[in-house]
Motif scaffolding. Structure first.
Motif, short mmCIF file in Angstrom:
data_model
loop_
_atom_site.label_atom_id
_atom_site.label_comp_id
_atom_site.label_asym_id
_atom_site.label_seq_id
_atom_site.Cartn_x
_atom_site.Cartn_y
_atom_site.Cartn_z
N SER A 10 -58.21 48.10 56.61
CA SER A 10 -58.88 46.92 56.04
C SER A 10 -57.86 45.93 55.52
CB SER A 10 -59.79 47.33 54.88
OG SER A 10 -59.03 47.57 53.70
N ASN A 11 -58.35 44.75 55.21
CA ASN A 11 -57.57 43.79 54.45
C ASN A 11 -57.62 44.21 52.99
OD1 ASN A 11 -56.96 42.13 56.70
ND2 ASN A 11 -58.98 41.17 56.54
N THR A 12 -56.86 43.54 52.14
CA THR A 12 -56.87 43.86 50.72
C THR A 12 -58.17 43.38 50.06
OG1 THR A 12 -55.70 41.81 50.23
CG2 THR A 12 -54.35 43.79 50.49
N PHE A 13 -58.57 44.09 49.02
CA PHE A 13 -59.76 43.74 48.24
C PHE A 13 -59.55 44.25 46.81
CE2 PHE A 13 -60.47 47.86 50.15
CZ PHE A 13 -61.00 48.63 49.12
N TYR A 14 -60.33 43.71 45.90
CA TYR A 14 -60.24 44.13 44.50
C TYR A 14 -61.29 45.17 44.17
CZ TYR A 14 -56.79 40.59 43.39
OH TYR A 14 -55.65 39.85 43.36
N ASP A 15 -60.89 46.18 43.44
CA ASP A 15 -61.79 47.18 42.88
C ASP A 15 -61.32 47.43 41.45
OD1 ASP A 15 -63.62 49.18 42.40
OD2 ASP A 15 -62.69 50.65 43.75
N ALA A 16 -62.20 47.29 40.49
CA ALA A 16 -61.86 47.43 39.06
C ALA A 16 -60.70 46.51 38.68
CB ALA A 16 -61.54 48.88 38.72
N GLY A 17 -60.64 45.33 39.34
CA GLY A 17 -59.61 44.35 39.04
C GLY A 17 -58.24 44.68 39.60
N ILE A 18 -58.16 45.70 40.47
CA ILE A 18 -56.88 46.15 41.05
C ILE A 18 -56.96 46.00 42.56
CG2 ILE A 18 -55.29 48.09 41.31
CD1 ILE A 18 -56.48 49.18 38.64
N LEU A 19 -55.90 45.44 43.18
CA LEU A 19 -55.85 45.23 44.62
C LEU A 19 -55.78 46.57 45.36
CD1 LEU A 19 -55.94 42.62 46.23
CD2 LEU A 19 -53.45 42.68 46.35
N HIS A 20 -56.65 46.73 46.38
CA HIS A 20 -56.76 47.96 47.16
C HIS A 20 -56.77 47.66 48.66
CE1 HIS A 20 -58.29 49.64 43.38
NE2 HIS A 20 -58.29 50.84 43.93
N VAL A 21 -56.58 48.70 49.46
CA VAL A 21 -56.84 48.68 50.91
C VAL A 21 -57.60 49.97 51.25
CG1 VAL A 21 -54.88 47.26 51.63
CG2 VAL A 21 -54.61 49.75 51.46
N ARG A 22 -58.41 49.89 52.30
CA ARG A 22 -59.12 51.09 52.78
C ARG A 22 -58.22 51.78 53.80
NH1 ARG A 22 -63.69 53.93 53.83
NH2 ARG A 22 -64.42 54.07 55.97
N MET A 23 -58.14 53.10 53.69
CA MET A 23 -57.29 53.89 54.58
C MET A 23 -58.07 55.08 55.10
SD MET A 23 -53.67 53.70 52.50
CE MET A 23 -52.63 53.89 53.97
N GLU A 24 -57.68 55.58 56.29
CA GLU A 24 -58.35 56.73 56.89
C GLU A 24 -57.32 57.66 57.52
OE1 GLU A 24 -61.08 55.15 59.77
OE2 GLU A 24 -62.57 54.64 58.24
N LYS A 25 -57.74 58.92 57.65
CA LYS A 25 -56.91 59.93 58.32
C LYS A 25 -57.82 60.87 59.09
CE LYS A 25 -53.48 63.55 57.55
NZ LYS A 25 -52.60 64.19 56.57
#
Length: 151
Positions: A128-143
């Protein structure tokens, strides 16, 4: 931090669960400023919780939730003074092993961007692109998890 003094457990006892919440509160609430009302959520009861001890001191925690054949890895954390010593890697290995035992074929997680390289080293890919969760920048990752059974 050698593996012998570091142990990772599925948190099944009341004490282990208290330790899980203590570590998570220290990292997410106290260190990162996440509101406790967001950090402890209504999904706790559906999750498999993990706790890491170094010399019987709780230092790391995480959880996953089953979403059909995918396990969503969440709340992975290690106390600051124990980071960069392999504690997180041992935690992720244990979570994967337990997920495989439950028939999971894929793991997914939302990683804080500063931890993206840690998860890449563990075999995750950013999806994914970056997004905010709880005011902190995140990315979605998979394995994708490989089945270890012999044919």
């Amino acid at each position: 931090m050698g593996k012998k003094q570091t142990e990772v457990f599925v948190a099944n006892t009341e004490q282990q669960l208290e330790d899980v919440y203590r570590v998570r509160r220290e990292v997410f609430v106290n260190e990162q400023g996440v509101p406790e009302s967001i950090e402890i959520d209504d999904k706790e009861i559906d999750a498999v919780h993990f706790i890491v001890y170094v010399h019987n001191v709780p230092v790391g925690a995480g959880r996953f939730r089953m979403l059909e054949e995918v396990a969503k890895v969440e709340r992975v954390c290690v106390l600051q003074e124990y980071r960069k010593h392999g504690v997180g890697a041992l935690l992720m290995e244990k979570m994967e092993d337990v997920a495989k035992q439950k028939g999971v074929t894929k793991l997914s997680l939302n990683a804080q961007t500063h931890a993206e390289d840690f998860y890449k080293k563990a075999g995750y890919q950013t999806v994914s692109n970056t997004f905010y969760d709880a005011g902190i920048l995140h990315v979605r990752m998979e394995k994708e998890l490989k089945n270890n059974s012999c044919i």
